[in-house]
Motif scaffolding. Structure first.
Motif, PDB file in Angstrom:
ATOM      1  N   ASN A   1       0.803  -1.218   0.000  1.00 50.03           N
ATOM      2  CA  ASN A   1       0.000   0.000   0.000  1.00 50.03           C
ATOM      3  C   ASN A   1       0.839   1.272   0.000  1.00 50.03           C
ATOM      4  OD1 ASN A   1      -2.272  -1.714   0.172  1.00 50.03           O
ATOM      5  ND2 ASN A   1      -2.040  -1.812   2.386  1.00 50.03           N
ATOM      6  N   ALA A   2       1.997   1.210   0.589  1.00 48.19           N
ATOM      7  CA  ALA A   2       2.873   2.373   0.642  1.00 48.19           C
ATOM      8  C   ALA A   2       4.305   1.885   0.833  1.00 48.19           C
ATOM      9  CB  ALA A   2       2.482   3.312   1.774  1.00 48.19           C
ATOM     10  N   MET A   3       5.246   2.662   0.320  1.00 50.72           N
ATOM     11  CA  MET A   3       6.660   2.327   0.445  1.00 50.72           C
ATOM     12  C   MET A   3       7.425   3.612   0.685  1.00 50.72           C
ATOM     13  SD  MET A   3       7.091  -0.230  -2.832  1.00 50.72           S
ATOM     14  CE  MET A   3       8.420  -1.247  -2.190  1.00 50.72           C
ATOM     15  N   GLY A   4       8.507   3.511   1.420  1.00 51.37           N
ATOM     16  CA  GLY A   4       9.274   4.717   1.647  1.00 51.37           C
ATOM     17  C   GLY A   4      10.574   4.491   2.372  1.00 51.37           C
ATOM     18  N   TRP A   5      11.225   5.599   2.618  1.00 47.48           N
ATOM     19  CA  TRP A   5      12.519   5.597   3.296  1.00 47.48           C
ATOM     20  C   TRP A   5      12.481   6.542   4.487  1.00 47.48           C
ATOM     21  CZ3 TRP A   5      16.346   2.294   1.919  1.00 47.48           C
ATOM     22  CH2 TRP A   5      16.241   1.684   0.665  1.00 47.48           C
ATOM     23  N   TYR A   6      13.100   6.090   5.553  1.00 48.48           N
ATOM     24  CA  TYR A   6      13.268   6.870   6.759  1.00 48.48           C
ATOM     25  C   TYR A   6      14.741   6.819   7.149  1.00 48.48           C
ATOM     26  CZ  TYR A   6       8.183   6.766   7.265  1.00 48.48           C
ATOM     27  OH  TYR A   6       6.835   6.926   7.056  1.00 48.48           O
ATOM     28  N   ARG A   7      15.128   7.713   8.046  1.00 49.10           N
ATOM     29  CA  ARG A   7      16.495   7.666   8.530  1.00 49.10           C
ATOM     30  C   ARG A   7      16.523   7.993  10.008  1.00 49.10           C
ATOM     31  NH1 ARG A   7      18.901  12.869   5.148  1.00 49.10           N
ATOM     32  NH2 ARG A   7      17.857  14.523   6.345  1.00 49.10           N
ATOM     33  N   GLN A   8      17.590   7.531  10.642  1.00 51.38           N
ATOM     34  CA  GLN A   8      17.706   7.720  12.086  1.00 51.38           C
ATOM     35  C   GLN A   8      19.168   7.861  12.467  1.00 51.38           C
ATOM     36  OE1 GLN A   8      16.007   4.534  14.437  1.00 51.38           O
ATOM     37  NE2 GLN A   8      15.686   5.891  16.180  1.00 51.38           N
TER      38      GLN A   8
ATOM     39  N   ASN B   1      10.730   1.177   4.524  1.00 49.45           N
ATOM     40  CA  ASN B   1       9.469   0.865   5.182  1.00 49.45           C
ATOM     41  C   ASN B   1       8.413   0.533   4.148  1.00 49.45           C
ATOM     42  OD1 ASN B   1       6.639   2.429   5.958  1.00 49.45           O
ATOM     43  ND2 ASN B   1       7.432   1.172   7.621  1.00 49.45           N
ATOM     44  N   VAL B   2       7.634  -0.497   4.396  1.00 41.45           N
ATOM     45  CA  VAL B   2       6.489  -0.795   3.553  1.00 41.45           C
ATOM     46  C   VAL B   2       5.274  -1.037   4.438  1.00 41.45           C
ATOM     47  CG1 VAL B   2       7.770  -1.731   1.608  1.00 41.45           C
ATOM     48  CG2 VAL B   2       7.069  -3.248   3.464  1.00 41.45           C
ATOM     49  N   LYS B   3       4.132  -0.637   3.908  1.00 38.54           N
ATOM     50  CA  LYS B   3       2.853  -0.912   4.547  1.00 38.54           C
ATOM     51  C   LYS B   3       2.108  -1.844   3.611  1.00 38.54           C
ATOM     52  CE  LYS B   3       2.998   3.769   6.409  1.00 38.54           C
ATOM     53  NZ  LYS B   3       3.692   3.376   7.632  1.00 38.54           N
TER      54      LYS B   3
ATOM     55  N   PHE C   1      16.976  14.421  -3.432  1.00 40.38           N
ATOM     56  CA  PHE C   1      16.651  12.998  -3.381  1.00 40.38           C
ATOM     57  C   PHE C   1      15.424  12.724  -4.242  1.00 40.38           C
ATOM     58  CE2 PHE C   1      18.440  11.954   1.142  1.00 40.38           C
ATOM     59  CZ  PHE C   1      19.649  12.530   0.771  1.00 40.38           C
ATOM     60  N   THR C   2      15.402  11.530  -4.842  1.00 39.29           N
ATOM     61  CA  THR C   2      14.259  11.107  -5.635  1.00 39.29           C
ATOM     62  C   THR C   2      13.895   9.670  -5.278  1.00 39.29           C
ATOM     63  OG1 THR C   2      14.932  12.528  -7.471  1.00 39.29           O
ATOM     64  CG2 THR C   2      13.320  10.800  -7.948  1.00 39.29           C
ATOM     65  N   ILE C   3      12.641   9.469  -4.933  1.00 38.64           N
ATOM     66  CA  ILE C   3      12.163   8.122  -4.652  1.00 38.64           C
ATOM     67  C   ILE C   3      11.485   7.571  -5.901  1.00 38.64           C
ATOM     68  CG2 ILE C   3       9.927   8.912  -3.720  1.00 38.64           C
ATOM     69  CD1 ILE C   3      10.099   6.598  -1.709  1.00 38.64           C
ATOM     70  N   SER C   4      11.705   6.298  -6.165  1.00 40.58           N
ATOM     71  CA  SER C   4      11.062   5.651  -7.302  1.00 40.58           C
ATOM     72  C   SER C   4      10.777   4.190  -6.920  1.00 40.58           C
ATOM     73  CB  SER C   4      11.933   5.713  -8.556  1.00 40.58           C
ATOM     74  OG  SER C   4      13.160   5.046  -8.344  1.00 40.58           O
ATOM     75  N   ARG C   5       9.962   3.544  -7.728  1.00 34.62           N
ATOM     76  CA  ARG C   5       9.617   2.165  -7.410  1.00 34.62           C
ATOM     77  C   ARG C   5       9.434   1.364  -8.680  1.00 34.62           C
ATOM     78  NH1 ARG C   5       3.870   2.609  -4.374  1.00 34.62           N
ATOM     79  NH2 ARG C   5       3.973   0.338  -4.486  1.00 34.62           N
ATOM     80  N   ASP C   6       9.648   0.068  -8.561  1.00 37.51           N
ATOM     81  CA  ASP C   6       9.380  -0.877  -9.632  1.00 37.51           C
ATOM     82  C   ASP C   6       8.393  -1.883  -9.067  1.00 37.51           C
ATOM     83  OD1 ASP C   6       9.366  -2.986 -11.462  1.00 37.51           O
ATOM     84  OD2 ASP C   6      11.471  -2.702 -11.986  1.00 37.51           O
ATOM     85  N   ASN C   7       7.132  -1.720  -9.403  1.00 39.12           N
ATOM     86  CA  ASN C   7       6.093  -2.567  -8.817  1.00 39.12           C
ATOM     87  C   ASN C   7       6.256  -4.030  -9.207  1.00 39.12           C
ATOM     88  OD1 ASN C   7       4.864  -0.403  -7.520  1.00 39.12           O
ATOM     89  ND2 ASN C   7       3.578   0.064  -9.290  1.00 39.12           N
ATOM     90  N   ALA C   8       6.741  -4.271 -10.409  1.00 41.43           N
ATOM     91  CA  ALA C   8       6.909  -5.653 -10.864  1.00 41.43           C
ATOM     92  C   ALA C   8       7.957  -6.384 -10.026  1.00 41.43           C
ATOM     93  CB  ALA C   8       7.301  -5.676 -12.328  1.00 41.43           C
ATOM     94  N   LYS C   9       8.909  -5.623  -9.496  1.00 42.95           N
ATOM     95  CA  LYS C   9       9.984  -6.223  -8.704  1.00 42.95           C
ATOM     96  C   LYS C   9       9.800  -5.992  -7.205  1.00 42.95           C
ATOM     97  CE  LYS C   9      13.463  -5.694 -12.346  1.00 42.95           C
ATOM     98  NZ  LYS C   9      14.779  -5.101 -12.714  1.00 42.95           N
ATOM     99  N   ASN C  10       8.693  -5.370  -6.826  1.00 39.71           N
ATOM    100  CA  ASN C  10       8.486  -5.039  -5.407  1.00 39.71           C
ATOM    101  C   ASN C  10       9.702  -4.346  -4.816  1.00 39.71           C
ATOM    102  OD1 ASN C  10       5.907  -6.025  -5.365  1.00 39.71           O
ATOM    103  ND2 ASN C  10       6.393  -7.917  -4.276  1.00 39.71           N
ATOM    104  N   THR C  11      10.188  -3.365  -5.536  1.00 35.45           N
ATOM    105  CA  THR C  11      11.421  -2.687  -5.146  1.00 35.45           C
ATOM    106  C   THR C  11      11.191  -1.185  -5.100  1.00 35.45           C
ATOM    107  OG1 THR C  11      12.769  -4.428  -6.145  1.00 35.45           O
ATOM    108  CG2 THR C  11      13.838  -2.322  -5.723  1.00 35.45           C
ATOM    109  N   VAL C  12      11.758  -0.564  -4.093  1.00 30.74           N
ATOM    110  CA  VAL C  12      11.723   0.885  -3.990  1.00 30.74           C
ATOM    111  C   VAL C  12      13.168   1.384  -3.936  1.00 30.74           C
ATOM    112  CG1 VAL C  12      11.544   0.859  -1.458  1.00 30.74           C
ATOM    113  CG2 VAL C  12      10.739   2.852  -2.736  1.00 30.74           C
TER     114      VAL C  12
ATOM    115  N   ALA D   1      11.514  10.094   2.390  1.00 26.56           N
ATOM    116  CA  ALA D   1      10.688  10.148   1.188  1.00 26.56           C
ATOM    117  C   ALA D   1       9.776   8.936   1.174  1.00 26.56           C
ATOM    118  CB  ALA D   1      11.551  10.161  -0.067  1.00 26.56           C
ATOM    119  N   THR D   2       8.553   9.139   0.754  1.00 28.10           N
ATOM    120  CA  THR D   2       7.608   8.023   0.696  1.00 28.10           C
ATOM    121  C   THR D   2       6.691   8.118  -0.507  1.00 28.10           C
ATOM    122  OG1 THR D   2       5.924   9.151   2.013  1.00 28.10           O
ATOM    123  CG2 THR D   2       7.508   7.786   3.216  1.00 28.10           C
ATOM    124  N   PHE D   3       6.181   6.979  -0.919  1.00 27.55           N
ATOM    125  CA  PHE D   3       5.028   6.891  -1.792  1.00 27.55           C
ATOM    126  C   PHE D   3       3.835   6.638  -0.883  1.00 27.55           C
ATOM    127  CE2 PHE D   3       6.344   6.994  -6.099  1.00 27.55           C
ATOM    128  CZ  PHE D   3       7.623   6.450  -6.159  1.00 27.55           C
ATOM    129  N   THR D   4       2.807   7.448  -1.034  1.00 28.78           N
ATOM    130  CA  THR D   4       1.600   7.222  -0.251  1.00 28.78           C
ATOM    131  C   THR D   4       0.767   6.125  -0.901  1.00 28.78           C
ATOM    132  OG1 THR D   4       0.269   8.788  -1.482  1.00 28.78           O
ATOM    133  CG2 THR D   4       1.600   9.671   0.314  1.00 28.78           C
TER     134      THR D   4
END
Length: 121
Positions: A32-39, A96-98, A67-78, A49-52
């Motif tokens: 449902n959502a994918m993104g990156w966090y940092r700590q 992070n993925v939801k 920074f640019t976030i991108s995804r490949d849905n066929a590969k389940n990769t962000v 950065a996230t995809f909602t």
């Protein structure tokens, strides 16, 4: 069992670039959502950065334009392309993925193991 495997972190000089990847695997019904966090040590985890769930993107003000976030849905990769890196970007970055495992089941959060990004001045 869901697994998130991150890669692409490392040491880079200020002004350089890195590309992080996160591959999601397992028996998944939908992401449902994918993104990156940092700590940073002693600090709270923060959004980078996230995809909602609607597919739009959201960036922290500190990384907009770099920074640019991108995804490949066929590969389940962000991915997270990080350009013009600054020393203050030094952090552990977490994917992070939801997702839902089965139809009509709740959405749950999953986290990667983290990858270290170090930017030298």
């Amino acid at each position: 069992q869901v697994q998130l495997v991150e890669s692409g972190g490392g040491l880079v000089q200020a002004g350089g670039s890195l590309r992080l990847s996160c591959v999601v695997s397992g028996s998944i019904f939908s992401i449902n959502a994918m993104g990156w966090y940092r700590q940073a040590p002693g600090k709270q985890r923060e959004l980078v950065a996230t995809f909602t769930s609607g597919g739009s993107t959201n960036y922290a003000d500190s990384v907009k334009g770099r920074f640019t976030i991108s995804r490949d849905n066929a590969k389940n990769t962000v991915y997270l392309q990080m350009n013009n890196l600054k020393p203050e970007d030094t952090n552990v970055y977490y994917c992070n993925v939801k997702l839902t495992l089965k139809p009509y089941r709740p959405t749950n959060d999953y986290w990667g193991q983290g990858t270290q990004v170090t930017v030298s001045s």
